[in-house]
Scaffold this motif. Sequence first.
Motif, PDB file in Angstrom:
ATOM      1  N   GLY A  10       0.580  -1.295  -0.078  1.00 52.62           N
ATOM      2  CA  GLY A  10      -0.309   0.200  -0.136  1.00 52.62           C
ATOM      3  C   GLY A  10       0.549   1.780   0.346  1.00 52.62           C
ATOM      4  O   GLY A  10       0.437   2.637   0.368  1.00 52.62           O
ATOM      5  N   VAL A  11       2.272   0.960  -0.731  1.00 52.23           N
ATOM      6  CA  VAL A  11       2.885   2.732  -0.990  1.00 52.23           C
ATOM      7  C   VAL A  11       3.167   2.387  -2.378  1.00 52.23           C
ATOM      8  O   VAL A  11       2.860   1.695  -2.900  1.00 52.23           O
ATOM      9  N   SER A  12       3.952   3.754  -2.449  1.00 55.40           N
ATOM     10  CA  SER A  12       3.828   3.993  -3.647  1.00 55.40           C
ATOM     11  C   SER A  12       5.022   3.714  -4.093  1.00 55.40           C
ATOM     12  O   SER A  12       6.297   2.924  -3.199  1.00 55.40           O
ATOM     13  N   LYS A  13       5.862   3.608  -5.515  1.00 55.83           N
ATOM     14  CA  LYS A  13       7.119   3.699  -5.902  1.00 55.83           C
ATOM     15  C   LYS A  13       7.815   4.112  -5.615  1.00 55.83           C
ATOM     16  O   LYS A  13       9.082   4.307  -5.079  1.00 55.83           O
ATOM     17  N   GLU A  14       7.729   6.181  -4.930  1.00 54.88           N
ATOM     18  CA  GLU A  14       8.683   6.784  -5.071  1.00 54.88           C
ATOM     19  C   GLU A  14       8.605   6.615  -3.643  1.00 54.88           C
ATOM     20  O   GLU A  14       9.944   6.585  -3.227  1.00 54.88           O
ATOM     21  N   ASP A  15       7.985   5.836  -2.798  1.00 55.18           N
ATOM     22  CA  ASP A  15       8.035   5.040  -1.184  1.00 55.18           C
ATOM     23  C   ASP A  15       9.369   4.223  -1.002  1.00 55.18           C
ATOM     24  O   ASP A  15       9.548   3.986  -0.147  1.00 55.18           O
ATOM     25  N   LEU A  16       8.956   3.035  -2.046  1.00 55.55           N
ATOM     26  CA  LEU A  16      10.250   2.217  -2.282  1.00 55.55           C
ATOM     27  C   LEU A  16      11.029   2.058  -2.691  1.00 55.55           C
ATOM     28  O   LEU A  16      11.998   2.077  -2.230  1.00 55.55           O
ATOM     29  N   ARG A  17      11.016   3.507  -3.055  1.00 55.47           N
ATOM     30  CA  ARG A  17      12.624   3.706  -4.571  1.00 55.47           C
ATOM     31  C   ARG A  17      13.386   4.834  -3.004  1.00 55.47           C
ATOM     32  O   ARG A  17      14.658   4.333  -2.439  1.00 55.47           O
ATOM     33  N   ASN A  18      13.098   5.551  -2.309  1.00 52.33           N
ATOM     34  CA  ASN A  18      13.528   6.303  -0.997  1.00 52.33           C
ATOM     35  C   ASN A  18      14.194   5.129   0.027  1.00 52.33           C
ATOM     36  O   ASN A  18      15.230   5.577   0.746  1.00 52.33           O
TER      37      ASN A  18
ATOM     38  N   LEU B  55       6.381  -7.488  -8.055  1.00 51.50           N
ATOM     39  CA  LEU B  55       7.526  -6.982  -9.077  1.00 51.50           C
ATOM     40  C   LEU B  55       7.908  -5.792  -9.293  1.00 51.50           C
ATOM     41  O   LEU B  55       8.978  -5.292 -10.124  1.00 51.50           O
ATOM     42  N   GLU B  56       7.039  -4.870  -8.642  1.00 50.75           N
ATOM     43  CA  GLU B  56       7.190  -3.615  -8.829  1.00 50.75           C
ATOM     44  C   GLU B  56       8.451  -3.135  -7.711  1.00 50.75           C
ATOM     45  O   GLU B  56       9.297  -1.774  -7.960  1.00 50.75           O
ATOM     46  N   GLU B  57       8.725  -3.246  -6.537  1.00 48.56           N
ATOM     47  CA  GLU B  57       9.862  -3.211  -5.843  1.00 48.56           C
ATOM     48  C   GLU B  57      11.259  -4.109  -6.670  1.00 48.56           C
ATOM     49  O   GLU B  57      12.270  -3.047  -6.030  1.00 48.56           O
ATOM     50  N   ALA B  58      10.960  -5.078  -7.301  1.00 44.92           N
ATOM     51  CA  ALA B  58      12.164  -5.833  -8.026  1.00 44.92           C
ATOM     52  C   ALA B  58      13.025  -5.144  -8.990  1.00 44.92           C
ATOM     53  O   ALA B  58      13.657  -4.367  -9.094  1.00 44.92           O
ATOM     54  N   ILE B  59      11.306  -4.189  -9.668  1.00 46.02           N
ATOM     55  CA  ILE B  59      12.492  -2.831 -10.971  1.00 46.02           C
ATOM     56  C   ILE B  59      12.797  -2.053  -9.844  1.00 46.02           C
ATOM     57  O   ILE B  59      14.181  -1.598 -10.958  1.00 46.02           O
ATOM     58  N   VAL B  60      12.358  -1.430  -9.266  1.00 44.56           N
ATOM     59  CA  VAL B  60      12.743  -0.192  -8.116  1.00 44.56           C
ATOM     60  C   VAL B  60      14.339  -1.533  -7.837  1.00 44.56           C
ATOM     61  O   VAL B  60      15.351   0.237  -8.219  1.00 44.56           O
ATOM     62  N   ALA B  61      14.771  -1.835  -7.297  1.00 44.75           N
ATOM     63  CA  ALA B  61      16.249  -2.536  -6.915  1.00 44.75           C
ATOM     64  C   ALA B  61      16.753  -2.431  -8.306  1.00 44.75           C
ATOM     65  O   ALA B  61      18.008  -2.006  -7.637  1.00 44.75           O
ATOM     66  N   ALA B  62      17.015  -3.169  -9.252  1.00 42.94           N
ATOM     67  CA  ALA B  62      17.036  -2.902 -10.145  1.00 42.94           C
ATOM     68  C   ALA B  62      17.353  -1.653 -10.659  1.00 42.94           C
ATOM     69  O   ALA B  62      18.102  -1.439 -11.515  1.00 42.94           O
ATOM     70  N   GLU B  63      16.421  -0.415 -10.946  1.00 48.67           N
ATOM     71  CA  GLU B  63      16.780   1.048 -11.802  1.00 48.67           C
ATOM     72  C   GLU B  63      17.739   1.221 -10.852  1.00 48.67           C
ATOM     73  O   GLU B  63      18.634   2.100 -11.024  1.00 48.67           O
ATOM     74  N   LEU B  64      17.790   1.415  -9.524  1.00 52.89           N
ATOM     75  CA  LEU B  64      19.072   1.625  -8.556  1.00 52.89           C
ATOM     76  C   LEU B  64      19.812   1.204  -8.619  1.00 52.89           C
ATOM     77  O   LEU B  64      21.090   1.712  -8.514  1.00 52.89           O
ATOM     78  N   THR B  65      19.652   0.308  -8.393  1.00 57.23           N
ATOM     79  CA  THR B  65      21.605  -1.098  -8.880  1.00 57.23           C
ATOM     80  C   THR B  65      21.908  -0.631 -10.382  1.00 57.23           C
ATOM     81  O   THR B  65      23.578  -0.982 -10.324  1.00 57.23           O
TER      82      THR B  65
END
Length: 221
Positions: free
Chosen positions: A50-58, A83-93
């Motif tokens: 229940g959080v945004s992609k930006e929250d996960l990124r931060n 999958l959204e959290e996996a994409i965030v982690a991949a983008e940060l990496t």
Amino acid sequence: RSVDIMVKEREDWWQAEGKDAGRAYPLVCASVGPYGAYLADGSEYRGNYGVSKEDLRNFHKCRMELLWDAGADLFAVETIPCLEEAIVAAELTQEMNAACWISFSCKNETEISDGTKIADCAKALEAFECVKAIGINCTAPHFVASLIKEIKNNSTKPIIVYPNSGEEYDPVTKTWHGNKDGKCYCDFAAEWIDAGAKIVGGCCRTTPDNIREVAELARKK
């Protein structure tokens, strides 16, 4: 600090015995767990944050930068339920010019914890060069062979698997219950290697003996 300790211990071991034993130089893999583990409510097995992609990124960015700056060779992005959290982690990496593997928690033979098809996850991560392997962890062993096949059919990346013992976790009492899957863990591992897994280990409730058996099996394979 954990990365500092591991880097030092690796070097001490390498100088004392590793380099003369014909072993590969070990990698220091820094664990990047899911947002759900921080919530401590079992949502790493559901993915309904229940959080945004930006929250996960931060949430992930600060931790990943600290681990990488400390000297890790690779991120172990693990127990990811969506999958959204996996994409965030991949983008940060990718932004950090770093490298990672990404492994998902799964609820059955074809789906990760939030119900997304593991095949779709494999397809989505195929585009990230920084993702060096895709796989499964913190999942019942009897689901894994099927999940490996789904990944293999949708990705060219190496497959990593390190399931649980087969017992189930109760997030309310924070305890494990039930029986381990009836088959010997090493017998399961042989199936996973035959199905296409390139990296095999163990997650919750597996033991040092399990890992020793898998290591011996892998060397024979």
